[in-house]
Structures are given as structure tokens and as C-alpha cells.
Design a protein around this motif. Structure first.
Motif, mmCIF file in Angstrom:
data_model
loop_
_atom_site.group_PDB
_atom_site.id
_atom_site.type_symbol
_atom_site.label_atom_id
_atom_site.label_comp_id
_atom_site.label_asym_id
_atom_site.label_seq_id
_atom_site.Cartn_x
_atom_site.Cartn_y
_atom_site.Cartn_z
ATOM 1 N N LEU A 78 9.619 -0.841 -2.263
ATOM 2 C CA LEU A 78 8.247 -0.449 -2.915
ATOM 3 C C LEU A 78 8.575 -1.112 -4.458
ATOM 4 O O LEU A 78 9.375 -0.956 -5.482
ATOM 5 C CB LEU A 78 7.988 0.934 -3.231
ATOM 6 C CG LEU A 78 6.626 1.208 -3.876
ATOM 7 C CD1 LEU A 78 5.528 0.940 -3.055
ATOM 8 C CD2 LEU A 78 6.781 2.491 -4.072
ATOM 9 N N SER A 79 7.545 -2.141 -4.749
ATOM 10 C CA SER A 79 7.403 -2.836 -6.129
ATOM 11 C C SER A 79 6.953 -1.719 -7.218
ATOM 12 O O SER A 79 6.047 -0.994 -7.196
ATOM 13 C CB SER A 79 6.434 -3.955 -6.059
ATOM 14 O OG SER A 79 6.140 -4.333 -7.578
ATOM 15 N N ALA A 80 7.662 -1.589 -8.232
ATOM 16 C CA ALA A 80 7.539 -0.514 -9.382
ATOM 17 C C ALA A 80 6.453 -0.829 -10.073
ATOM 18 O O ALA A 80 5.800 0.227 -10.368
ATOM 19 C CB ALA A 80 8.808 -0.508 -10.110
ATOM 20 N N THR A 81 5.914 -2.119 -10.177
ATOM 21 C CA THR A 81 4.834 -2.538 -11.166
ATOM 22 C C THR A 81 3.510 -2.461 -10.434
ATOM 23 O O THR A 81 2.441 -2.006 -10.714
ATOM 24 C CB THR A 81 5.121 -3.505 -11.815
ATOM 25 O OG1 THR A 81 5.312 -4.711 -10.982
ATOM 26 C CG2 THR A 81 6.143 -3.495 -12.874
ATOM 27 N N GLU A 82 3.526 -2.940 -9.196
ATOM 28 C CA GLU A 82 2.294 -3.304 -8.391
ATOM 29 C C GLU A 82 2.053 -2.204 -7.056
ATOM 30 O O GLU A 82 0.904 -2.388 -6.378
ATOM 31 C CB GLU A 82 2.398 -4.747 -7.515
ATOM 32 C CG GLU A 82 2.584 -5.885 -8.731
ATOM 33 C CD GLU A 82 2.819 -7.211 -8.070
ATOM 34 O OE1 GLU A 82 2.642 -7.211 -6.952
ATOM 35 O OE2 GLU A 82 2.676 -8.362 -8.800
ATOM 36 N N GLY A 83 3.129 -1.628 -7.009
ATOM 37 C CA GLY A 83 2.974 -0.686 -5.651
ATOM 38 C C GLY A 83 3.157 -1.263 -4.333
ATOM 39 O O GLY A 83 2.424 -0.701 -3.414
ATOM 40 N N THR A 84 3.649 -2.519 -4.074
ATOM 41 C CA THR A 84 3.534 -3.032 -2.982
ATOM 42 C C THR A 84 4.476 -2.549 -1.950
ATOM 43 O O THR A 84 5.616 -2.521 -2.460
ATOM 44 C CB THR A 84 3.618 -4.600 -3.000
ATOM 45 O OG1 THR A 84 2.580 -5.154 -3.755
ATOM 46 C CG2 THR A 84 3.556 -5.434 -1.696
ATOM 47 N N LEU A 85 4.217 -2.142 -0.801
ATOM 48 C CA LEU A 85 5.174 -1.457 0.147
ATOM 49 C C LEU A 85 5.628 -2.594 1.164
ATOM 50 O O LEU A 85 4.582 -2.897 1.833
ATOM 51 C CB LEU A 85 4.792 -0.142 0.989
ATOM 52 C CG LEU A 85 5.900 0.442 1.719
ATOM 53 C CD1 LEU A 85 6.945 0.918 1.019
ATOM 54 C CD2 LEU A 85 4.847 1.605 2.523
#
Length: 205
Positions: free
Chosen positions: A58-65
Motif C-alpha cells: 500500500l502506497s503511504a502517500t497515494e493509497g494505492t493497493l
């Protein structure tokens, strides 16, 4: 000055996805979105995956899973991911969402027969067409498995069996990527009358 008194809120706090077990590593599943009613750092959102981080990232800044490791239906069929959204306020406030990922099975496992095959016995005086009492069964790790099912005709012999001519048969059955052997032993029946080597004996005394 703004006070950090509004926790982040997910646009959707519960999401469901279905992925094939052949989904490639790096595939983007979704992009989570949380917002805050505060201002400044109190409204800056970061994301954190709380579990199953061996298989998903999970991207910490963008929320991409995304998919991090290869999925395997035979290993696990469903994942429940807890995602945390928190702000950069002091102290930080947070909220959680649940992402359900269901793994869809693919036909990637061949059926497996027992290593020693199958054995069955039949008396030599059984009439032609008599079905043999043997069940050819295979196991398959996939969720669906289509197996060949023998019928009485497919497991019987047209000619009469005679143990004195041949005492065993070994037909083979093939599946998709698998093979097994069925050994058929012909049991002896007392059907041979004793015979002298000549019809008449002459002895002179």
C-alpha cells in the motif's frame, strides 16, 4: 489556529474485490481515498496496511493497493485487509477501512492418482461383459476437477478370460497431464479336467 479534531474519513470504508490467482505481481487493485475536514498538516493523510503485507503493498502517500506476491487459491482463498488512514496532526487521528480480496481458482493443478495405481481381481469363468469392481479416483488441488468415469462396458473384456493363457492385464487410463495403471489379475477356477498323456497303455508281463 486549526485544532486537529476531525479524524480522517474514508470515502468507502468497506471494499470487495475478486482476483484470479494468475494476477501478476504489481497489479493495482484499487486506490483508497480518505479526507479530513481540518486544514494544514491536520488534513494531510497517510495510509498504512495493517496486515498481509507479504502479499499486498500500500502506497503511504497515494493509497494505492497492489499485489506484492503471487496469489495461490490452494494456499488461501480470501484476504481481509485492514487499512489505516492517519493525519499528520499532533496528536494524529486515524480511521480504518476493510478491503476484502477473494482469490479465484485457475486450473493450474493436474489430477493426481495414487502412486501404486489400482488393482482388481476377476475369476476366469466370469462371462464377457461382466463389470469389474474397481473405482479409478484421482485428487485435484483445484476447486473443480472433471474426471473420466468408467462404464461397465469400458471395464469388461470382449473375449473370455482364461488364466491358463494369461493371468493378468494392465490397461492404462490417461487424464489431463496424469496417468495411472489398473492391474487386473485373473483368478484360477478348477475348470481343467486331468488328462493322461496317452489314451491307452500296454504293459507286457
Amino acid at each position: 489556529m486549526d485544532v486537529n479534531d476531525n479524524p480522517p474519513e474514508f470515502v468507502r470504508s468497506s471494499l470487495d474485490f475478486s482476483l484470479s490467482e494468475s494476477t501478476p505481481v504489481g497489479y493495482e487493485i484499487t486506490r483508497l481515498n480518505a479526507t479530513s475536514k481540518d486544514d494544514g498538516n491536520n488534513a494531510v493523510i497517510r495510509y498504512q496496511l495493517m496486515d498481509h503485507d507479504n502479499y499486498f503493498s500500500l502506497s503511504a502517500t497515494e493509497g494505492t493497493l497492489t499485489v506484492k506476491s503471487a496469489l495461490d487459491y490452494e494456499r488461501q482463498q480470501v484476504y481481509y485487509l485492514t487499512v489505516k488512514a492517519y493525519d499528520l496532526g499532533e496528536p494524529p487521528l486515524s480511521a480504518t477501512a476493510v478491503v476484502t480480496v477473494k482469490v479465484i481458482d485457475e486450473n493450474d493443478n493436474a489430477p493426481e492418482f495414487p502412486a501404486d495405481g489400482f488393482r482388481v481381481s476377476v475369476k476366469e469363468n466370469e462371462p464377457p461383459g461382466t463389470p469389474l469392481s474397481v473405482k479409478v479416483l484421482a485428487t485435484d488441488a483445484d476447486s473443480e476437477c472433471l474426471l473420466w468415469t468408467p462404464t461397465p462396458d469400458s471395464w469388461s473384456f470382449a473375449p473370455a478370460r482364461d488364466r491358463e493363457l494369461k493371468d493378468s492385464y494392465t490397461p492404462h487410463r490417461n487424464g489431463h497431464g496424469s496417468r495411472t495403471t489398473v492391474k487386473i489379475t485373473v483368478l484360477d477356477v478348477n475348470d481343467c479336467v486331468p488328462q493322461f498323456d496317452r489314451a491307452e497303455y500296454a504293459v507286457v508281463l
